[in-house]
Design a protein around this motif. Structure first.
Motif, PDB file in Angstrom:
ATOM      1  N   UNK A  75     -78.298 -23.577   3.949  1.00 47.68           N
ATOM      2  CA  UNK A  75     -77.816 -24.935   4.216  1.00 47.68           C
ATOM      3  C   UNK A  75     -77.125 -25.029   5.573  1.00 47.68           C
ATOM      4  N   UNK A  76     -76.486 -23.943   5.997  1.00 50.68           N
ATOM      5  CA  UNK A  76     -75.872 -23.897   7.327  1.00 50.68           C
ATOM      6  C   UNK A  76     -76.937 -24.103   8.413  1.00 50.68           C
ATOM      7  N   UNK A  77     -78.084 -23.466   8.253  1.00 44.52           N
ATOM      8  CA  UNK A  77     -79.150 -23.608   9.244  1.00 44.52           C
ATOM      9  C   UNK A  77     -79.825 -24.977   9.164  1.00 44.52           C
ATOM     10  N   UNK A  78     -79.774 -25.607   7.985  1.00 43.37           N
ATOM     11  CA  UNK A  78     -80.269 -26.984   7.900  1.00 43.37           C
ATOM     12  C   UNK A  78     -79.440 -27.886   8.811  1.00 43.37           C
ATOM     13  N   UNK A  79     -78.115 -27.718   8.768  1.00 45.47           N
ATOM     14  CA  UNK A  79     -77.244 -28.520   9.620  1.00 45.47           C
ATOM     15  C   UNK A  79     -77.281 -28.126  11.074  1.00 45.47           C
ATOM     16  N   UNK A  80     -77.511 -26.842  11.349  1.00 44.79           N
ATOM     17  CA  UNK A  80     -77.465 -26.348  12.728  1.00 44.79           C
ATOM     18  C   UNK A  80     -78.791 -26.534  13.465  1.00 44.79           C
ATOM     19  N   UNK A  81     -79.918 -26.401  12.744  1.00 48.34           N
ATOM     20  CA  UNK A  81     -81.234 -26.410  13.401  1.00 48.34           C
ATOM     21  C   UNK A  81     -82.102 -27.578  12.931  1.00 48.34           C
ATOM     22  N   UNK A  82     -82.267 -27.710  11.626  1.00 51.01           N
ATOM     23  CA  UNK A  82     -83.243 -28.658  11.089  1.00 51.01           C
ATOM     24  C   UNK A  82     -82.868 -30.101  11.403  1.00 51.01           C
ATOM     25  N   UNK A  83     -81.646 -30.501  11.078  1.00 51.96           N
ATOM     26  CA  UNK A  83     -81.238 -31.879  11.320  1.00 51.96           C
ATOM     27  C   UNK A  83     -81.232 -32.246  12.804  1.00 51.96           C
ATOM     28  N   UNK A  84     -80.622 -31.437  13.704  1.00 53.48           N
ATOM     29  CA  UNK A  84     -80.672 -31.790  15.130  1.00 53.48           C
ATOM     30  C   UNK A  84     -82.096 -31.882  15.681  1.00 53.48           C
ATOM     31  N   UNK A  85     -82.969 -30.959  15.248  1.00 53.25           N
ATOM     32  CA  UNK A  85     -84.359 -30.998  15.719  1.00 53.25           C
ATOM     33  C   UNK A  85     -85.055 -32.267  15.248  1.00 53.25           C
ATOM     34  N   UNK A  86     -84.797 -32.682  14.016  1.00 50.37           N
ATOM     35  CA  UNK A  86     -85.425 -33.893  13.494  1.00 50.37           C
ATOM     36  C   UNK A  86     -84.912 -35.129  14.225  1.00 50.37           C
ATOM     37  N   UNK A  87     -83.618 -35.186  14.492  1.00 50.67           N
ATOM     38  CA  UNK A  87     -83.041 -36.311  15.232  1.00 50.67           C
ATOM     39  C   UNK A  87     -83.631 -36.380  16.631  1.00 50.67           C
ATOM     40  N   UNK A  88     -83.797 -35.214  17.268  1.00 51.05           N
ATOM     41  CA  UNK A  88     -84.365 -35.161  18.616  1.00 51.05           C
ATOM     42  C   UNK A  88     -85.807 -35.662  18.616  1.00 51.05           C
TER      43      UNK A  88
END
Length: 329
Positions: A75-88
């Protein structure tokens, strides 16, 4: 006119193959990005606190907490990588190339499926703890839990590599223009993924937690009857009933949050890629990711030891010598 059109392209030098730049976001889109960025920061922060707590304090190094640690890492990597990449991807052109797009999507699938796998393992752990308490210490050992976690993560890497094989072998296969980053699975892979990452896990979690609830309530009622027969104090019944309601509430929250966060996303994904890229599809995808922010609340904040460890972390007492031996249970 060419210059004006070229200025609107992701790659102005590729007039015939470049995607157009996304339109400037409106006020609602800006607020949405700010909200999801805040969720991303909150997800990273909460799960990092869980990771630090379980890793630092020796009293928390027992099997069930290793599962919480694995869940917190995913879940930490979801917030650190997945969500920012999707927003970008939603707000700008993709300048990192087709290969990085495929790898980013592959990593996203691994992280989210590992989070789901960890929740299944946690439900199994609680099932054994409540339904077979006398055998828990022998069946659930640190080595077995570590092995299960390694199998979960390696299985996610292997499984997602199979269903995304076409995208990894031909990164630009489904891209209609340069500057685009999308992932499209064929109907067979989509059906398999639906069963493996949604229908299967949610069935296991619901069945196990219903069984846990039934056993917990029956044990509470048996204890209530026994204590009432000995003490003849009706107040004991009230306390027992409160414990039953508390158990029902906790188990209900776990299952309900999982269903609310996952059901809409998978219903939209089955409907087709066009709906997936609609505003509703984007919202449901963010709701799917939001589960990673709720997991530490559900699985950790309800534990008294987490509140104690949180106090020690926030006040920087963990920096003191011997803080790892602190009594927080």
């Amino acid at each position: 006119m060419e210059t004006k059109d070229g200025a609107e392209l992701c790659f102005p030098e590729l007039l015939n193959t470049s995607c157009r730049k996304p339109a400037p976001p409106g006020s609602e889109a800006v607020l949405g990005h700010i909200l999801m960025s805040s969720v991303s920061v909150l997800t990273v922060t909460l799960n990092l606190l869980v990771i630090i707590s379980v890793s630092h304090f020796r009293q928390l190094h027992f099997p069930s907490n290793l599962l919480l640690l694995s869940l917190a890492v995913s879940d930490f990597f979801v917030g650190l990588i997945v969500l920012p990449a999707d927003i970008f991807r939603q707000s700008a052109c993709w300048f990192l190339g087709d290969l990085m797009c495929s790898l980013c999507n592959y990593l996203t699938f691994i992280i989210t499926s590992a989070s789901i796998g960890d929740m299944v393992l946690i439900s199994v752990d609680r099932y054994v703890a409540v339904c077979h308490p006398l055998h828990y210490s022998t069946r659930v050992t640190v080595r077995r839990v570590q092995t299960s976690i390694c199998l979960c993560w390696s299985g996610c890497v292997f499984y997602n590599g199979l269903i995304l094989m076409d995208n990894l072998n031909e990164p630009d296969k489904h891209h209609t223009c340069s500057g685009q980053c999308v992932i499209i699975m064929n109907s067979t892979a989509g059906a398999v993924d639906l069963v493996v990452t949604f229908i299967g896990p949610i069935s296991i979690i619901v069945v196990l937690y219903v069984r846990v609830f039934v056993v917990a309530v029956s044990q509470a009622r048996a204890m209530r009857s026994h204590v009432t027969a000995l003490t003849h104090k009706p107040s004991v019944n009230v306390r027992t009933m409160k414990s039953e309601l508390k158990a029902a509430r906790a188990l209900g929250v776990v299952v309900l949050v999982f269903i609310i966060c996952f059901c809409p996303y998978y219903c939209v994904s089955v409907s087709g890629s066009n709906l997936m890229n609609s505003p509703a599809g984007v919202f449901f995808r963010y709701l799917f990711y939001f589960n990673s922010c709720l997991n530490p609340v559900i699985y950790a904040l309800f534990y008294p030891w987490f509140r104690k460890s949180l106090h020690l972390i926030v006040t920087f007492q963990i920096l003191q010598p011997g803080s790892s031996e602190a009594n927080i249970l």
